[in-house]
Scaffold this motif. Sequence first.
Motif, PDB file in Angstrom:
ATOM      1  N   TYR A 275       0.835  -1.194   0.000  1.00 14.60           N
ATOM      2  CA  TYR A 275       0.000   0.000   0.000  1.00 14.60           C
ATOM      3  C   TYR A 275       0.874   1.251   0.000  1.00 14.60           C
ATOM      4  O   TYR A 275       1.903   1.300   0.660  1.00 14.60           O
ATOM      5  N   ARG A 276       0.429   2.251  -0.727  1.00 16.08           N
ATOM      6  CA  ARG A 276       1.058   3.561  -0.658  1.00 16.08           C
ATOM      7  C   ARG A 276       0.377   4.352   0.460  1.00 16.08           C
ATOM      8  O   ARG A 276      -0.850   4.475   0.489  1.00 16.08           O
ATOM      9  N   PHE A 277       1.167   4.902   1.371  1.00 12.51           N
ATOM     10  CA  PHE A 277       0.638   5.671   2.486  1.00 12.51           C
ATOM     11  C   PHE A 277       0.729   7.155   2.158  1.00 12.51           C
ATOM     12  O   PHE A 277       1.812   7.667   1.882  1.00 12.51           O
ATOM     13  N   VAL A 278      -0.413   7.841   2.179  1.00 11.93           N
ATOM     14  CA  VAL A 278      -0.459   9.276   1.876  1.00 11.93           C
ATOM     15  C   VAL A 278      -1.181   9.987   3.008  1.00 11.93           C
ATOM     16  O   VAL A 278      -2.326   9.650   3.329  1.00 11.93           O
ATOM     17  N   SER A 279      -0.521  10.961   3.614  1.00 11.34           N
ATOM     18  CA  SER A 279      -1.143  11.743   4.679  1.00 11.34           C
ATOM     19  C   SER A 279      -1.532  13.119   4.145  1.00 11.34           C
ATOM     20  O   SER A 279      -0.721  13.802   3.520  1.00 11.34           O
ATOM     21  N   LEU A 280      -2.768  13.521   4.422  1.00 12.13           N
ATOM     22  CA  LEU A 280      -3.220  14.842   4.000  1.00 12.13           C
ATOM     23  C   LEU A 280      -2.853  15.917   5.024  1.00 12.13           C
ATOM     24  O   LEU A 280      -3.257  17.075   4.865  1.00 12.13           O
ATOM     25  N   ASP A 281      -2.099  15.557   6.042  1.00 12.14           N
ATOM     26  CA  ASP A 281      -1.445  16.568   6.873  1.00 12.14           C
ATOM     27  C   ASP A 281      -0.344  17.251   6.070  1.00 12.14           C
ATOM     28  O   ASP A 281       0.043  18.379   6.372  1.00 12.14           O
TER      29      ASP A 281
ATOM     30  N   ALA B 296      -9.155  -1.669 -13.135  1.00 15.52           N
ATOM     31  CA  ALA B 296      -8.538  -2.693 -12.290  1.00 15.52           C
ATOM     32  C   ALA B 296      -8.896  -2.447 -10.828  1.00 15.52           C
ATOM     33  O   ALA B 296      -8.968  -1.300 -10.382  1.00 15.52           O
ATOM     34  N   PRO B 297      -9.125  -3.514 -10.064  1.00 16.47           N
ATOM     35  CA  PRO B 297      -9.492  -3.345  -8.655  1.00 16.47           C
ATOM     36  C   PRO B 297      -8.330  -2.806  -7.825  1.00 16.47           C
ATOM     37  O   PRO B 297      -7.173  -3.118  -8.070  1.00 16.47           O
ATOM     38  N   ARG B 298      -8.666  -1.969  -6.880  1.00 15.66           N
ATOM     39  CA  ARG B 298      -7.702  -1.468  -5.917  1.00 15.66           C
ATOM     40  C   ARG B 298      -8.414  -1.264  -4.589  1.00 15.66           C
ATOM     41  O   ARG B 298      -9.627  -1.121  -4.538  1.00 15.66           O
ATOM     42  N   SER B 299      -7.641  -1.240  -3.521  1.00  9.79           N
ATOM     43  CA  SER B 299      -8.204  -1.151  -2.181  1.00  9.79           C
ATOM     44  C   SER B 299      -7.835   0.185  -1.544  1.00  9.79           C
ATOM     45  O   SER B 299      -6.740   0.704  -1.767  1.00  9.79           O
ATOM     46  N   PHE B 300      -8.762   0.719  -0.754  1.00  8.08           N
ATOM     47  CA  PHE B 300      -8.534   1.993  -0.075  1.00  8.08           C
ATOM     48  C   PHE B 300      -8.763   1.830   1.422  1.00  8.08           C
ATOM     49  O   PHE B 300      -9.780   1.268   1.845  1.00  8.08           O
TER      50      PHE B 300
END
Length: 274
Positions: free
Chosen positions: A42-48, A99-103
């Motif tokens: 998973y790619r981790f993205v923070s909106l902080d 394509a399927p992806r998970s969030f």
Amino acid sequence: MWIPRLIEGNWTQAGRQPVKVVTGLRQCGKSSLLERLGGSDYRFVSLDDLQNRNLAQSDPGLFFATNSGNLIIDEVHHSPQLFSEIKRLVDAQKAGKIAPRSFWLSGSNQILFRKGIEESLAGRASPIRLHPLSVSEVHSAMPDFPLVQLLLYGGWPELISQGYSLPESVRYLNEYLQLVLEKDVAQSAGITKVSQFLKVVGLLAGRAANVLEMASLGAAAGVQASTISDWVGALEQMLIIYRLPSFHTDLTKRVIKAPKLDRKSTRLNSSHEW
């Protein structure tokens, strides 16, 4: 020091929907847990991060094109524009168009977070609740940690893992209450009578495990019972308190009897509540 959470053993099986929504109190460990679990899958993205937040707010489509694959979005409530785009992506996946992806989504302001989920992702997201550290989690990692001290600390990961002294923990919790109550709850719920609201919170803390009586609280705080009901609802949305339904062998009496008040952070973990 990292204290393993119960969710770590089966987090990939949590929920059936492509969107997993992790709720929980501020500082209960949501961001640290998701960043740790994501790993290389998973790619981790923070909106902080202001750069990430600006892109998410100005061009949600480009945000997801830039951050491809399975995605963890932390503090997603900062950019409510993303919820509609996630809905579009999920519907396209279910139709077999992409394509399927998970969030995995998380946010510290539960009022704004839940509003975005309920408006855009109803029926498309699986809710997962993370509580502060449980007794079993702490004792698995730190068998000699005193139970009395754990109860005083309330299971807050930073207090326990960083070895805060009792005076340091009192300062931490006082600052925490000020941040959550005055910023998250009062501002997000549009509460203008802040001094009376804080007084009610103190009264609620003193009446934990007692029958919740709105009229009595209103009389003590000098506000109407309907206002108390609104404030209690806001505190529930922020996961600070919990109304414990009454129990009675007669189902009718169980429904109509007044609930008791429970402080949410002290509840033990249950299925889908880590």
